[in-house]
Design an enzyme around this catalytic site. Sequence first.
Site, PDB file in Angstrom:
ATOM      1  N   HIS A 134       0.537  -1.227  -0.250  1.00 37.98           N
ATOM      2  CA  HIS A 134       0.300  -0.251  -0.174  1.00 37.98           C
ATOM      3  C   HIS A 134       0.533   1.163  -0.133  1.00 37.98           C
ATOM      4  O   HIS A 134       2.015   1.303   0.871  1.00 37.98           O
ATOM      5  CB  HIS A 134      -0.839   0.029   1.245  1.00 37.98           C
ATOM      6  CG  HIS A 134      -1.796   1.370   1.368  1.00 37.98           C
ATOM      7  ND1 HIS A 134      -3.280   1.226   0.357  1.00 37.98           N
ATOM      8  CD2 HIS A 134      -2.083   2.196   1.651  1.00 37.98           C
ATOM      9  CE1 HIS A 134      -3.819   2.117   0.600  1.00 37.98           C
ATOM     10  NE2 HIS A 134      -3.265   3.161   1.506  1.00 37.98           N
ATOM     11  N   CYS A 135       1.290   2.502  -0.978  1.00 36.61           N
ATOM     12  CA  CYS A 135       1.474   3.065  -1.292  1.00 36.61           C
ATOM     13  C   CYS A 135       1.024   4.283  -0.844  1.00 36.61           C
ATOM     14  O   CYS A 135      -0.527   4.838  -1.565  1.00 36.61           O
ATOM     15  CB  CYS A 135       1.839   3.586  -2.380  1.00 36.61           C
ATOM     16  SG  CYS A 135       3.123   4.536  -2.876  1.00 36.61           S
ATOM     17  N   PRO A 136       1.134   4.874   0.267  1.00 33.47           N
ATOM     18  CA  PRO A 136       0.216   6.455   0.067  1.00 33.47           C
ATOM     19  C   PRO A 136       0.312   7.569  -0.573  1.00 33.47           C
ATOM     20  O   PRO A 136      -0.131   8.197  -0.620  1.00 33.47           O
ATOM     21  CB  PRO A 136       1.146   6.646   2.049  1.00 33.47           C
ATOM     22  CG  PRO A 136       2.567   6.217   2.054  1.00 33.47           C
ATOM     23  CD  PRO A 136       2.206   4.997   1.514  1.00 33.47           C
TER      24      PRO A 136
ATOM     25  N   ASN B 193      -1.567   7.097  -2.663  1.00 37.84           N
ATOM     26  CA  ASN B 193      -3.437   6.415  -1.603  1.00 37.84           C
ATOM     27  C   ASN B 193      -4.029   5.566  -2.910  1.00 37.84           C
ATOM     28  O   ASN B 193      -5.023   5.724  -2.904  1.00 37.84           O
ATOM     29  CB  ASN B 193      -3.876   7.965  -2.406  1.00 37.84           C
ATOM     30  CG  ASN B 193      -5.254   8.726  -0.695  1.00 37.84           C
ATOM     31  OD1 ASN B 193      -5.173   7.767  -0.673  1.00 37.84           O
ATOM     32  ND2 ASN B 193      -6.343   8.539  -1.762  1.00 37.84           N
ATOM     33  N   ASN B 194      -3.550   4.570  -2.813  1.00 35.97           N
ATOM     34  CA  ASN B 194      -3.890   3.619  -3.773  1.00 35.97           C
ATOM     35  C   ASN B 194      -3.115   2.232  -3.918  1.00 35.97           C
ATOM     36  O   ASN B 194      -1.590   2.124  -2.865  1.00 35.97           O
ATOM     37  CB  ASN B 194      -4.315   3.400  -5.182  1.00 35.97           C
ATOM     38  CG  ASN B 194      -4.823   2.622  -5.869  1.00 35.97           C
ATOM     39  OD1 ASN B 194      -5.305   1.913  -5.121  1.00 35.97           O
ATOM     40  ND2 ASN B 194      -4.476   2.739  -7.153  1.00 35.97           N
TER      41      ASN B 194
END
Length: 301
Positions: A124-126, A129-130
């Site tokens: 999960h990559c902040p 945002n996805n």
Amino acid sequence: MSSSSLAGRLYTVGVSLLIASIAYPSQFFLFAPGFQDAASCIKALLPLNLLVLMVYWNYYLAVKTDPGQVPEEWVRSLLVPCNEERRAEGITGPRYCKTCDIYKPPRTHHCRYCRRCVLKMDHHCPWINNCVGYHNYPHFVRFTLYVSVASLYILILLIWRVRTILNDLSHFRFDSEPTTAEVILYVVEFALAIIVLFCVGMLCVYHLYCLARNQSTIEGWERSKVNRLIRRGKISPVKYPFDVGFYRNICLVMGNNPLLWLWPQQVRGDGLTFPVISHTGTITILDNKSLSKYTAIHMDA
């Protein structure tokens, strides 16, 4: 709007502004004044703007593309029972997610931030945002690659411009002496470009490595754990099933045409089945359409 959703949107806005702050002030205030004619300026800055365009395009796709969710029809109600005899043959049933209350296809993992299972989840990559998963992983890889190349290009232009100024000053041509504001801008642009190149460049190199081995970040962690257990003699040696060869590994993610690997395109496949090397276990399920066989390694997130 939830606080997490707001934070995610702020992350994406911040990344977009960071890209713009590195790409455009340097062109308008530092690079353009250093060219003697428009043709030279266009020749040097056109490639940079094309790189920035590809950065934004792939970033948009990485943010907006759904990484992949488990179809409701993947497993309905009938499952082939897996007794001790079938387990001894290496046949196991699909993994089950208690949180989502669904069976998980091979390479699927649950994301606690997105609160759902993601097909071939990488992480999960902040910053986007996805989740990075099956359907947006190629966009993410291209994004990191274009950011790295664009940052390097900007650094080269900055070094060229500073050398030009120093050469003019050494020949007592003080008309090109930068103002205090320009000096500050040079320092800021240098710092931003170096930081981004180092951080994103390291990320890019790692994912190119994962791409070549056809593994996700989660699978990389799992492989490290398995290798440690093998070295300690606690488990028998096992072979990672999804590494089907360097070239084919890349084609499975980036497409079959090498000329289009760097061009944004829709990912083919469903994220449910994957080619594997021979002599690996088989997952067998029965849905409402047909009896389907899925070959995969059994790894839990």
